[in-house]
Design a protein around this motif. Structure first.
Motif, mmCIF file in Angstrom:
data_model
loop_
_atom_site.group_PDB
_atom_site.id
_atom_site.type_symbol
_atom_site.label_atom_id
_atom_site.label_comp_id
_atom_site.label_asym_id
_atom_site.label_seq_id
_atom_site.Cartn_x
_atom_site.Cartn_y
_atom_site.Cartn_z
ATOM 1 N N ARG A 78 0.792 -1.026 0.037
ATOM 2 C CA ARG A 78 -0.113 0.079 0.137
ATOM 3 C C ARG A 78 0.862 1.269 0.074
ATOM 4 O O ARG A 78 1.737 1.404 0.661
ATOM 5 N N ARG A 111 -0.640 4.728 -6.798
ATOM 6 C CA ARG A 111 -1.165 6.073 -6.675
ATOM 7 C C ARG A 111 -1.312 6.307 -4.973
ATOM 8 O O ARG A 111 -1.321 5.281 -4.318
ATOM 9 N N GLU A 114 -3.552 3.755 -2.777
ATOM 10 C CA GLU A 114 -3.571 2.585 -3.775
ATOM 11 C C GLU A 114 -2.824 1.303 -3.035
ATOM 12 O O GLU A 114 -1.935 1.301 -2.577
#
Length: 444
Positions: A78, A111, A114
């Motif tokens: 993450r 991103r 994300e």
């Protein structure tokens, strides 16, 4: 610990050389060319990768596996920062003792906020295996510089590989449970034996109430009594079984030891008398003080006390340790078993230790002919014999790494199963990816 690997220094050096050379020679072209590496260096400085801003969580599915069963390892990555990470390459660090199937790494683009995953499979033998911290390499869009960091993964760190603990139901060739022998005398039990006149003190549960409702006569039902018999579990840990289906998998001898452990536990838990013999190791290799047969192999006398439990655990641990040691060492794959010279089982030395009326459960992968001779000899001597065989060969036929040798070994094993069954010896063909209890029920 982070490390930066870039081209910044090279660009600066190139710019300095061009400026100096152009100034000395009075060459304006060289002087102006120095702007290229300087621009490159400035771009590298501006686009230098940010400090680590990702988290990694590792998970196993299933969390606890049986020896030889694949487990899926998943890394959940993450981006916790506020910048796009266009090129993140994550590499996990599985232990060297396990077999890795697939790639324990992946390239991600994340991103802010994300999440993405990387998955691969591993196969392990009995034991616990610690995974190391994964590494992550960050590169910007310009690809002029990269940064590598080792990350502390949350979630699962240790893979636990344990044999199945489901207690199998054991039935003898005559469809009787091993460890229980049917008696001819009436008493309490499950199978109907006879009916007699009701006597004072008979349990109400044994009164034939249906007959009483019809005739008015009170009678008592007798059932056929069952008595605990004596059972010897013989585990085959000889050299022919110390081979693996594929690198990283448990050996056939380890599977045999795990099956024997389950059978012994089930019988002792049901208050039956149990003994244990191990083929392929010396009694001296067992940590606890353990008797031996005439061939010097460990023999735990039939019993049901604490000493019996301690000795059986020590013998089975020695068997697993010996087999696992050969699994860890370089060796041929499963196909190598067809090249082993058959080792004698010395049936006479084992028969000397067996009580005359005892049942025998022989646990063997059946990778040579010696177990057949032992089973036939014990059966001919009047023992009820059941052969439990971990099926290593069948699944190996499709393994290209084992080739023709595995196919031949599988065919030979099938023939041995048929020869045992032709002698009315019950065989449990255990596919090791499933519970032993299911295999026992399917062969009843």
């Amino acid at each position: 610990m982070a490390s930066a690997l870039g081209r910044f220094d090279a660009a600066v050096l190139a710019g300095v050389v061009l400026v100096t050379t152009g100034a000395v020679l009075g060459n304006g072209v060289l002087f102006m060319s120095a702007t290229v590496p300087f621009v490159y260096a400035v771009a590298a400085t501006v686009s230098r990768p940010p400090p680590p801003s990702i988290t990694v969580e590792r998970s196993f599915d299933p969390a606890v596996v049986t020896p030889g069963q694949p487990t899926t390892v998943t890394l959940t990555v993450r981006n916790e920062g506020d910048r796009i990470l266009p090129d993140v390459r994550v590499h996990d660090r599985p232990p060297e003792q396990v077999r890795v199937m697939g790639r324990p790494c992946g390239c991600l683009s994340l991103r802010p906020g994300e999440t993405d995953t990387i998955s691969y499979e591993v196969v392990a033998g009995d034991g616990e295996y610690d995974f190391g911290d994964p590494t992550a390499r960050f590169r910007p869009l310009s690809a002029v510089e990269s940064r590598t960091d080792r990350l502390a993964a949350s979630g699962d760190e240790t893979l636990r590989c344990r044999p199945l603990t489901t207690a199998p139901e054991i039935r003898a060739a005559a469809d009787q449970r091993i460890g229980i022998r049917t008696a001819d005398t009436p008493g309490s039990g499950l199978e109907f034996h006879s009916v007699r006149e009701h006597r004072h003190g008979d349990a109400a549960s044994r009164v034939d109430w249906r007959g009483f409702a019809k005739t008015g006569d009170m009678t008592t039902v007798n059932f056929r009594e069952t008595n605990a018999s004596e059972t010897a579990v013989v585990v085959d840990a000889r050299t022919p079984g110390r081979v693996v289906r594929a690198p990283g998998h448990p050996t056939a001898a380890e599977f045999a030891a795990h099956a024997a452990e389950q059978l012994v536990d089930r019988l002792l838990a049901a208050d039956h008398r149990v003994g244990l013999a191990a083929l392929g190791i010396d009694a001296e290799a067992v940590g606890a003080t353990t008797p031996s047969d005439r061939a010097g192999r460990p023999w735990v006398p039939i019993g049901d006390d604490a000493t019996t439990r301690t000795r059986t655990e020590a013998v089975l641990k020695a068997v697993i340790d010996a087999a696992a040691a050969e699994r860890a060492a370089p060796q041929p794959a499963f196909a190598g078993s067809v090249r082993h010279r058959a080792e004698a089982t010395n049936a006479a030395a084992l028969r000397d230790r067996l009580p005359r009326a005892s049942d025998v459960v022989l646990v063997s992968p059946l990778l040579d002919d010696a177990p057949l001779s032992l089973a036939r000899t014990l059966s001919a001597a009047g023992h009820a014999v059941v052969v439990v065989s971990p099926n290593m060969a069948d699944r190996a036929r499709d393994a290209t790494e084992n080739g023709i040798g595995a196919r031949v070994a599988g065919i030979q094993r099938d023939l041995r199963l048929r020869r045992l069954r032709s002698r009315d010896i019950r065989v449990v063909d255990w596919e090791t990816t499933g519970p032993l209890s299911v295999a026992m029920e399917g062969s009843a």
